[in-house]
Scaffold this motif. Structure first.
Motif, short mmCIF file in Angstrom:
data_model
loop_
_atom_site.label_atom_id
_atom_site.label_comp_id
_atom_site.label_asym_id
_atom_site.label_seq_id
_atom_site.Cartn_x
_atom_site.Cartn_y
_atom_site.Cartn_z
N ILE A 151 0.83 -1.19 0.00
CA ILE A 151 0.00 0.00 0.00
C ILE A 151 0.88 1.25 0.00
O ILE A 151 1.99 1.25 0.53
CB ILE A 151 -0.95 0.00 1.22
N SER A 152 0.39 2.33 -0.60
CA SER A 152 1.15 3.59 -0.59
C SER A 152 1.08 4.22 0.79
O SER A 152 0.17 3.95 1.59
CB SER A 152 0.58 4.56 -1.63
N ALA A 153 2.05 5.08 1.06
CA ALA A 153 2.07 5.77 2.36
C ALA A 153 0.80 6.60 2.55
O ALA A 153 0.21 6.62 3.63
CB ALA A 153 3.31 6.65 2.45
N GLN A 154 0.36 7.26 1.48
CA GLN A 154 -0.82 8.10 1.58
C GLN A 154 -2.07 7.28 1.87
O GLN A 154 -2.92 7.67 2.69
CB GLN A 154 -1.00 8.90 0.28
N ASP A 155 -2.22 6.13 1.21
CA ASP A 155 -3.40 5.30 1.43
C ASP A 155 -3.38 4.66 2.81
O ASP A 155 -4.42 4.53 3.47
CB ASP A 155 -3.49 4.23 0.34
N LEU A 156 -2.21 4.24 3.26
CA LEU A 156 -2.11 3.66 4.60
C LEU A 156 -2.51 4.70 5.65
O LEU A 156 -3.29 4.42 6.58
CB LEU A 156 -0.69 3.18 4.87
N HIS A 157 -1.99 5.89 5.50
CA HIS A 157 -2.31 6.99 6.42
C HIS A 157 -3.81 7.28 6.41
O HIS A 157 -4.43 7.43 7.47
CB HIS A 157 -1.49 8.21 6.02
#
Length: 266
Positions: A151-157
């Motif tokens: 998962i991308s950092a933005q989506d995880l966040h």
């Protein structure tokens, strides 16, 4: 969230953030901390995967005038050796003598590597709501290794923030929402999650059993009973403290018991 914001503002006005850029292992990273600057030996506090050093806002306000507490925000690193050596650089910068360091969750994991690599800095390690390696949390869908690594950092966040916002309104929920929405970057959160899922068992520590405290909570929703027991078995001669309540954040959910532990001599 006015009450929690007021507490954070009060803390930051009283202590103020300080920082140090640490150039180690080929990368420069900023470390930040809040220091109550009271007289006496210092205790370092390290948050888990979510939030910065101000996650300990209640502890700092409750105890900070009578004991020196240093709540540290560590950078976007997943490697426990880099984190351990970075903390050692902060300790050297502050000129601290050997002292107590208390970690929560992910930092309780990498704090073991601090004890391994820098035992001369330690009189006491408090491993709070921690784990031995990444397999301990793999059953949790948000800590499944393939998921975190893909998962991308933005989506995880965004997903983690949505989970927090979906929980009932309460001091912990408000504190986590402020941290995620305003203070902790996606890159920092992802680095910590990667550190969790990639974590491997720490070698035996060159510290006496009396220097280690394993702290857990009976109602921790993230650290299952078998995970708590595995960490206790890792340090069979350590002091083992199990609180009946406190969830995964006893410094927020059972502050009196957590503060009583810190108030004891290291």
């Amino acid at each position: 969230m006015p009450a929690m914001r007021a507490l954070l503002a009060q803390l930051e006005q009283r202590c103020g953030w300080r920082s140090l850029t640490v150039d180690g292992h080929g990368c420069a990273q900023e470390w930040r901390w809040l220091d109550t600057q009271a007289d006496g030996p210092a205790t370092i506090l390290l948050p888990g995967a979510v939030g910065d050093g101000a996650m300990f806002v209640r502890t700092l306000l409750a105890l900070g005038e009578r004991m020196r507490l240093i709540a540290v925000t560590y950078p976007a690193l997943s490697d426990p050796v880099q984190l351990a050596d970075g903390l050692a650089a902060v300790v050297a910068h502050l000129g601290l003598p050997p002292g107590r360091v208390a970690g929560s969750s992910f930092s309780a994991y990498w704090l073991q590597f601090y004890g391994l690599r820098h035992p001369q800095n330690v009189t006491s390690l408090v491993l709070g709501n921690g784990f031995v390696d990444g397999t301990d949390l793999a059953a949790h869908p948000m800590f499944e290794r393939q998921f975190v690594e893909s998962i991308s950092a933005q989506d995880l966040h965004a997903q983690w923030l949505a989970r927090v916002r979906a929980t009932p309104n309460a001091p912990l929920q408000r504190l986590q929402e402020i941290m995620l929405a305003e203070r902790q970057s996606p890159v920092n959160l992802q680095a910590r999650f990667l550190g969790v899922v990639r974590s491997q068992i720490c070698p035996p520590l060159p510290l006496p059993d009396t220097a280690i405290t394993v702290l857990d909570c009976d109602d921790d929703p993230l650290i299952a009973p078998q995970v708590r027991e595995r960490l206790r078995r890792q340090y069979p001669g350590a002091r083992h403290i199990s609180l009946p309540s406190g969830g995964h954040y006893p410094h927020v959910l059972n502050p009196r018991a957590y503060e009583a532990l810190l108030a004891q001599p290291a």
